[in-house]
Write a protein that holds these residues in place. Sequence first.
Motif, mmCIF file in Angstrom:
data_model
loop_
_atom_site.group_PDB
_atom_site.id
_atom_site.type_symbol
_atom_site.label_atom_id
_atom_site.label_comp_id
_atom_site.label_asym_id
_atom_site.label_seq_id
_atom_site.Cartn_x
_atom_site.Cartn_y
_atom_site.Cartn_z
ATOM 1 N N UNK A 16 0.850 -1.197 0.000
ATOM 2 C CA UNK A 16 0.000 0.000 0.000
ATOM 3 C C UNK A 16 0.886 1.247 0.000
ATOM 4 N N UNK A 17 0.513 2.238 -0.797
ATOM 5 C CA UNK A 17 1.219 3.522 -0.822
ATOM 6 C C UNK A 17 0.218 4.638 -1.082
ATOM 7 N N UNK A 18 0.700 5.878 -0.985
ATOM 8 C CA UNK A 18 -0.158 7.031 -1.280
ATOM 9 C C UNK A 18 0.484 7.860 -2.384
ATOM 10 N N UNK A 19 -0.361 8.379 -3.246
ATOM 11 C CA UNK A 19 0.097 9.307 -4.281
ATOM 12 C C UNK A 19 -0.758 10.557 -4.209
ATOM 13 N N UNK A 20 -0.111 11.678 -3.914
ATOM 14 C CA UNK A 20 -0.812 12.955 -3.786
ATOM 15 C C UNK A 20 -1.634 13.243 -5.047
ATOM 16 N N UNK A 21 -2.903 13.600 -4.876
ATOM 17 C CA UNK A 21 -3.853 13.963 -5.948
ATOM 18 C C UNK A 21 -4.487 12.770 -6.677
ATOM 19 N N UNK A 22 -4.091 11.535 -6.369
ATOM 20 C CA UNK A 22 -4.675 10.398 -7.085
ATOM 21 C C UNK A 22 -6.180 10.305 -6.847
ATOM 22 N N UNK A 23 -6.608 10.570 -5.608
ATOM 23 C CA UNK A 23 -8.039 10.507 -5.290
ATOM 24 C C UNK A 23 -8.840 11.478 -6.133
ATOM 25 N N UNK A 24 -8.323 12.690 -6.229
ATOM 26 C CA UNK A 24 -8.999 13.722 -7.032
ATOM 27 C C UNK A 24 -9.058 13.308 -8.508
ATOM 28 N N UNK A 25 -7.922 12.876 -9.040
ATOM 29 C CA UNK A 25 -7.853 12.529 -10.471
ATOM 30 C C UNK A 25 -8.815 11.376 -10.777
ATOM 31 N N UNK A 26 -8.772 10.322 -9.959
ATOM 32 C CA UNK A 26 -9.633 9.167 -10.226
ATOM 33 C C UNK A 26 -11.115 9.507 -10.054
ATOM 34 N N UNK A 27 -11.416 10.357 -9.086
ATOM 35 C CA UNK A 27 -12.812 10.763 -8.897
ATOM 36 C C UNK A 27 -13.336 11.473 -10.139
ATOM 37 N N UNK A 28 -12.567 12.427 -10.642
ATOM 38 C CA UNK A 28 -13.011 13.218 -11.797
ATOM 39 C C UNK A 28 -13.015 12.364 -13.071
ATOM 40 N N UNK A 29 -11.997 11.515 -13.199
ATOM 41 C CA UNK A 29 -11.936 10.628 -14.374
ATOM 42 C C UNK A 29 -13.114 9.657 -14.378
ATOM 43 N N UNK A 30 -13.360 9.063 -13.208
ATOM 44 C CA UNK A 30 -14.460 8.106 -13.090
ATOM 45 C C UNK A 30 -15.785 8.781 -13.401
ATOM 46 N N UNK A 31 -15.973 9.982 -12.871
ATOM 47 C CA UNK A 31 -17.226 10.705 -13.104
ATOM 48 C C UNK A 31 -17.405 10.977 -14.602
ATOM 49 N N UNK A 32 -16.320 11.360 -15.263
ATOM 50 C CA UNK A 32 -16.355 11.658 -16.691
ATOM 51 C C UNK A 32 -16.746 10.401 -17.493
ATOM 52 N N UNK A 33 -16.077 9.290 -17.208
ATOM 53 C CA UNK A 33 -16.327 8.043 -17.955
ATOM 54 C C UNK A 33 -17.738 7.520 -17.681
ATOM 55 N N UNK A 34 -18.124 7.503 -16.418
ATOM 56 C CA UNK A 34 -19.460 7.012 -16.062
ATOM 57 C C UNK A 34 -20.544 7.880 -16.718
ATOM 58 N N UNK A 35 -20.313 9.192 -16.787
ATOM 59 C CA UNK A 35 -21.289 10.083 -17.436
ATOM 60 C C UNK A 35 -21.418 9.738 -18.915
ATOM 61 N N UNK A 36 -20.298 9.448 -19.557
ATOM 62 C CA UNK A 36 -20.316 9.052 -20.985
ATOM 63 C C UNK A 36 -21.135 7.774 -21.163
ATOM 64 N N UNK A 37 -20.899 6.796 -20.284
ATOM 65 C CA UNK A 37 -21.618 5.515 -20.402
ATOM 66 C C UNK A 37 -23.108 5.735 -20.135
ATOM 67 N N UNK A 38 -23.390 6.545 -19.121
ATOM 68 C CA UNK A 38 -24.779 6.851 -18.762
ATOM 69 C C UNK A 38 -25.505 7.489 -19.960
ATOM 70 N N UNK A 39 -24.837 8.440 -20.611
ATOM 71 C CA UNK A 39 -25.441 9.128 -21.760
ATOM 72 C C UNK A 39 -25.680 8.152 -22.905
#
Length: 237
Positions: free
Chosen positions: A40-63
């Motif tokens: 296990x490790x931490x990478x600064x900003x990974x949570x933010x990036x994955x949240x926004x990326x996931x939201x973007x991709x899921x929105x595309x699939x939803x549409x």
Amino acid sequence: MRKMMELYRGKTKTLYSTDEPDLLVLEFRDDISALDGKRVDQFYRKGLINNKLNYFIMSKLQKAGIPTQIKELYSHNATLVKNLKMVPLEFVLRNRAAGSLVKRLGIKEGTVLCPPVFDLFFKNDGKHDPMVNSSYCKTFGWVSQHHLLCMRKIIFQSNDILNTLFSEIGVILVDFKLEFGIWKDKVVLGDEFSPDSARLWDKKTLNKMDKDLYRQAQVGLIEAYEEVANRLGVKLD
Ligand code: UDP
């Protein structure tokens, strides 16, 4: 919507209840893990990036008509989602050979798989997510055959949509994992789509832009995740 109690803390995400019983807050942490959580490790900003990326991709699939759990962005590193009853299975689709398929069959990494290969795994870290098939689902009652078929159909549909999306930004979608849940007796796409759960290679250089950079102890993980987001036009700030 108010975030309330911590309900579940996974390896990279935490689920919170809200003042609305049907809705949860899905928080993406900066954590990363490999070897079934042993590393296990931490990478600064990974949570933010994955949240926004996931939201973007899921929105595309939803549409495109695929039912997903997302409701709205909650914060820079969290999304408001439907409270699904999750199915304990991982659905994997592979367009090219990599990872466990290469290990299992000895096929050269990068070999094009046509038609794509579909794999099903039972979610159980202690048993290293063993591979299963539809008959296991029936015997152990993990999911009905009808819902299983819907999930299989959705992952192939998602593959078509995502292959086009990534191809347009010069990225090869090598493989990816999806998880599903049930909401009012209907199949809904849950969990996440991010470079943690998909293999993404640059089309020109074949450089990896995903969690394999961590699995293989290479450098530039956050830069690669940011590059995927930037190419997709996902706003990170
Ligand atoms: N994957 C995942 N979680 C898991 C196992 C796999 O998100 O617990 C993703 C992985 O990132 C890859 C795809 O599923 O995009 C196929 O993984 P594979 O079966 O090759 O296993 P791995 O090499 O990750 O052990």
